[in-house]
Design a protein around this motif. Structure first.
Motif, PDB file in Angstrom:
ATOM      1  N   GLN A 154     -93.939  -1.185   1.633  1.00 21.97           N
ATOM      2  CA  GLN A 154     -94.433  -0.364   2.872  1.00 21.97           C
ATOM      3  C   GLN A 154     -93.069   0.380   3.004  1.00 21.97           C
ATOM      4  O   GLN A 154     -92.262  -0.293   3.781  1.00 21.97           O
ATOM      5  CB  GLN A 154     -95.122  -0.936   3.912  1.00 21.97           C
ATOM      6  CG  GLN A 154     -96.566  -1.624   3.200  1.00 21.97           C
ATOM      7  CD  GLN A 154     -97.520  -1.814   4.143  1.00 21.97           C
ATOM      8  OE1 GLN A 154     -97.252  -1.685   5.362  1.00 21.97           O
ATOM      9  NE2 GLN A 154     -98.350  -2.620   3.906  1.00 21.97           N
ATOM     10  N   CYS A 156     -92.405   1.479   6.055  1.00 21.28           N
ATOM     11  CA  CYS A 156     -92.405   1.085   7.643  1.00 21.28           C
ATOM     12  C   CYS A 156     -91.532  -0.134   7.693  1.00 21.28           C
ATOM     13  O   CYS A 156     -90.758  -0.352   8.570  1.00 21.28           O
ATOM     14  CB  CYS A 156     -93.486   1.040   8.201  1.00 21.28           C
ATOM     15  SG  CYS A 156     -94.724  -0.449   7.585  1.00 21.28           S
ATOM     16  N   ASN A 157     -91.432  -0.882   6.362  1.00 18.92           N
ATOM     17  CA  ASN A 157     -90.881  -2.175   6.244  1.00 18.92           C
ATOM     18  C   ASN A 157     -89.359  -1.955   5.826  1.00 18.92           C
ATOM     19  O   ASN A 157     -88.458  -2.996   5.569  1.00 18.92           O
ATOM     20  CB  ASN A 157     -91.415  -3.296   5.495  1.00 18.92           C
ATOM     21  CG  ASN A 157     -92.587  -3.752   6.440  1.00 18.92           C
ATOM     22  OD1 ASN A 157     -92.443  -3.765   7.556  1.00 18.92           O
ATOM     23  ND2 ASN A 157     -93.629  -4.107   5.742  1.00 18.92           N
ATOM     24  N   ARG A 189     -87.428   7.006  11.311  1.00 19.42           N
ATOM     25  CA  ARG A 189     -88.474   7.235  12.207  1.00 19.42           C
ATOM     26  C   ARG A 189     -88.311   8.353  13.413  1.00 19.42           C
ATOM     27  O   ARG A 189     -87.256   8.171  13.985  1.00 19.42           O
ATOM     28  CB  ARG A 189     -88.814   6.094  13.146  1.00 19.42           C
ATOM     29  CG  ARG A 189     -90.178   6.035  13.587  1.00 19.42           C
ATOM     30  CD  ARG A 189     -90.480   4.606  14.398  1.00 19.42           C
ATOM     31  NE  ARG A 189     -90.938   3.695  13.119  1.00 19.42           N
ATOM     32  CZ  ARG A 189     -91.960   3.848  12.503  1.00 19.42           C
ATOM     33  NH1 ARG A 189     -93.025   4.370  12.947  1.00 19.42           N
ATOM     34  NH2 ARG A 189     -92.148   2.637  11.471  1.00 19.42           N
ATOM     35  N   GLN A 194     -93.427   9.270  14.475  1.00 24.49           N
ATOM     36  CA  GLN A 194     -94.026   9.278  13.109  1.00 24.49           C
ATOM     37  C   GLN A 194     -92.475   8.992  11.964  1.00 24.49           C
ATOM     38  O   GLN A 194     -91.500   9.235  12.500  1.00 24.49           O
ATOM     39  CB  GLN A 194     -94.488  10.835  12.711  1.00 24.49           C
ATOM     40  CG  GLN A 194     -95.416  11.028  13.469  1.00 24.49           C
ATOM     41  CD  GLN A 194     -96.936  10.481  12.845  1.00 24.49           C
ATOM     42  OE1 GLN A 194     -97.057   9.862  11.774  1.00 24.49           O
ATOM     43  NE2 GLN A 194     -97.790   9.833  13.808  1.00 24.49           N
ATOM     44  N   ILE A 195     -92.759   8.675  10.932  1.00 19.53           N
ATOM     45  CA  ILE A 195     -91.933   8.436   9.736  1.00 19.53           C
ATOM     46  C   ILE A 195     -91.721   9.831   9.132  1.00 19.53           C
ATOM     47  O   ILE A 195     -92.784  10.386   8.869  1.00 19.53           O
ATOM     48  CB  ILE A 195     -92.297   7.279   8.738  1.00 19.53           C
ATOM     49  CG1 ILE A 195     -92.246   5.974   9.560  1.00 19.53           C
ATOM     50  CG2 ILE A 195     -91.119   7.315   7.608  1.00 19.53           C
ATOM     51  CD1 ILE A 195     -92.600   4.948   8.495  1.00 19.53           C
ATOM     52  N   GLU A 202     -93.987  14.305   6.933  1.00 19.80           N
ATOM     53  CA  GLU A 202     -94.427  13.103   7.737  1.00 19.80           C
ATOM     54  C   GLU A 202     -94.802  12.222   6.220  1.00 19.80           C
ATOM     55  O   GLU A 202     -95.506  12.776   5.273  1.00 19.80           O
ATOM     56  CB  GLU A 202     -95.515  13.333   8.586  1.00 19.80           C
ATOM     57  CG  GLU A 202     -95.163  13.914   9.778  1.00 19.80           C
ATOM     58  CD  GLU A 202     -96.314  13.952  10.849  1.00 19.80           C
ATOM     59  OE1 GLU A 202     -97.265  13.391  10.752  1.00 19.80           O
ATOM     60  OE2 GLU A 202     -95.917  14.557  12.109  1.00 19.80           O
ATOM     61  N   ALA A 204     -96.908   8.378   5.761  1.00 21.99           N
ATOM     62  CA  ALA A 204     -97.786   7.425   6.301  1.00 21.99           C
ATOM     63  C   ALA A 204     -96.977   6.023   6.228  1.00 21.99           C
ATOM     64  O   ALA A 204     -96.200   5.845   5.301  1.00 21.99           O
ATOM     65  CB  ALA A 204     -99.105   7.381   5.544  1.00 21.99           C
ATOM     66  N   GLU A 205     -97.333   5.224   7.259  1.00 20.24           N
ATOM     67  CA  GLU A 205     -96.651   3.875   7.496  1.00 20.24           C
ATOM     68  C   GLU A 205     -96.639   3.033   6.275  1.00 20.24           C
ATOM     69  O   GLU A 205     -95.731   2.497   5.776  1.00 20.24           O
ATOM     70  CB  GLU A 205     -97.113   3.203   8.820  1.00 20.24           C
ATOM     71  CG  GLU A 205     -97.110   3.873   9.898  1.00 20.24           C
ATOM     72  CD  GLU A 205     -95.618   3.585  10.645  1.00 20.24           C
ATOM     73  OE1 GLU A 205     -95.033   2.662  10.441  1.00 20.24           O
ATOM     74  OE2 GLU A 205     -95.197   4.590  11.378  1.00 20.24           O
ATOM     75  N   GLU A 206     -97.818   3.063   5.376  1.00 19.28           N
ATOM     76  CA  GLU A 206     -98.190   2.045   4.345  1.00 19.28           C
ATOM     77  C   GLU A 206     -97.751   2.975   3.032  1.00 19.28           C
ATOM     78  O   GLU A 206     -98.016   2.176   1.948  1.00 19.28           O
ATOM     79  CB  GLU A 206     -99.538   1.901   4.357  1.00 19.28           C
ATOM     80  CG  GLU A 206    -100.657   2.844   4.337  1.00 19.28           C
ATOM     81  CD  GLU A 206    -101.030   3.713   5.261  1.00 19.28           C
ATOM     82  OE1 GLU A 206    -101.885   4.534   5.180  1.00 19.28           O
ATOM     83  OE2 GLU A 206    -100.323   3.581   6.274  1.00 19.28           O
ATOM     84  N   LYS A 269     -90.452  -7.341   4.841  1.00 19.73           N
ATOM     85  CA  LYS A 269     -89.560  -6.815   5.482  1.00 19.73           C
ATOM     86  C   LYS A 269     -88.227  -6.767   4.581  1.00 19.73           C
ATOM     87  O   LYS A 269     -87.655  -7.683   4.301  1.00 19.73           O
ATOM     88  CB  LYS A 269     -89.163  -6.847   6.777  1.00 19.73           C
ATOM     89  CG  LYS A 269     -88.517  -5.814   7.417  1.00 19.73           C
ATOM     90  CD  LYS A 269     -88.634  -5.979   8.994  1.00 19.73           C
ATOM     91  CE  LYS A 269     -87.520  -5.044   9.525  1.00 19.73           C
ATOM     92  NZ  LYS A 269     -87.519  -3.702   9.444  1.00 19.73           N
TER      93      LYS A 269
END
Length: 301
Positions: A154, A156-157, A189, A194-195, A202, A204-206, A269
């Motif tokens: 993901q 975000c990780n 980020r 938002q990423i 943009e 999505a986190e996943e 992560k």
């Protein structure tokens, strides 16, 4: 237990060992470097041997700092990535300094690699789940051709707190098969939370991204060899930074129907020292993993 190899791309490690070489930064409580954790997790998952891709000029130092330690816990082999290692009829430009990229690196294994294998970067931490999933997939598909896998993280990780990063952003279908992977820079980020990536788009986190952990089978090396000739035929000889990249080759195979790639989502992560300032957070992260028992006090006796 299937005989499955872990191939570690380490030819990018500098020839002068010291505090400035990010792959050799001590980040664990007992002075472990990131490669130690990757090998530990891979062996725990079932991998049976390690192949290091290095350069000839760092062989002695590499074996002293890393190889001699790993040779005590599993079979180890070394291959050398050399910019002059080219198919017959091709000559490396005199001014070229670096080898030809990750695809060229894996080709260095062609004489010794005859079992399913996973490929990783030397300076990335992937976590236990990714190695377990890749090992299971390779065990189940050891005798098939053109069926590969990739650990999907993901997004975000996989961020750095100290600057933008580049990731292979993945597009998958309903079967969790890779449709395409697009190398995307400027990922960070934003102040809004938002990423975003280059151009302000943009994500999505996943969103799943590739961190260059691939599961492959031996026949892939023949494809890699053939496509390297095509790459060299089309490459601009004046472009001294032209690279033959592993994700690009796999993407070509996907688009032509030569292969399928199962994306194996992992919750872990990623850690890495992309920027010098990342080291402190990585040290804290490994201390935390040790404190909660993910790792013992020492990885190796």
């Amino acid at each position: 237990m299937k005989d499955i190899a872990l191939v570690i791309m380490a030819a990018g490690i500098g020839s002068r060992y010291g505090a400035g070489i990010k792959q050799l930064q001590k980040v664990g409580p007992q002075g472990e470097i990131i490669i130690d954790y990757s090998i530990h997790d891979a062996l725990e998952a079932g991998f049976t041997k390690v192949i290091f891709i290095i350069r000839k000029d760092i062989e002695a130092e590499f074996k002293e700092v890393i190889g001699s330690r790993i040779e005590k816990v599993c079979p180890v082999e070394y291959v050398f990535q050399d910019k002059d290692d080219l198919p017959q009829g091709f000559v490396c430009p005199q001014d070229r300094v670096k080898p030809w990229g990750t695809g060229h690196a894996i080709l260095a294994c062609r004489e010794i690699l005859d079992v399913p294998f996973a490929v990783i970067n030397a300076d990335d931490y992937y976590g236990k789940a990714a190695f377990k999933q890749v090992y299971r997939f390779l065990s189940e598909h050891a005798d098939t051709t053109g069926q590969y896998c990739m650990a999907g993280f993901q997004i975000c990780n996989t961020l750095s707190e100290n600057g933008a990063v580049t990731r292979g952003v993945c597009d998958t279908n309903e079967k969790n098969e890779l449709v395409k992977v697009v190398e995307t820079g400027g990922i960070e980020r934003a102040q809004s939370g938002q990423i975003v990536c280059e151009g302000g788009k943009e994500l999505a986190e996943e969103t799943l991204v590739s961190m260059n952990l691939w599961g492959l089978t031996p026949e892939f090396l023949q494809v890699l060899k053939e496509k390297f000739v095509e790459f060299l035929q089309q490459a601009d000889p004046t472009d001294l930074k032209a690279e033959y990249l592993l994700p690009s080759v796999i993407d070509q195979m996907l688009q032509s129907g030569q292969a399928s790639v199962r994306v194996l989502p992992t919750p872990d992560k990623w850690f890495g020292v992309t920027y010098a300032e990342d080291k402190d957070s990585v040290v804290k992260a490994f201390a935390g993993l040790t404190e909660v028992g993910v790792y013992g006090g020492r990885l190796w006796d």
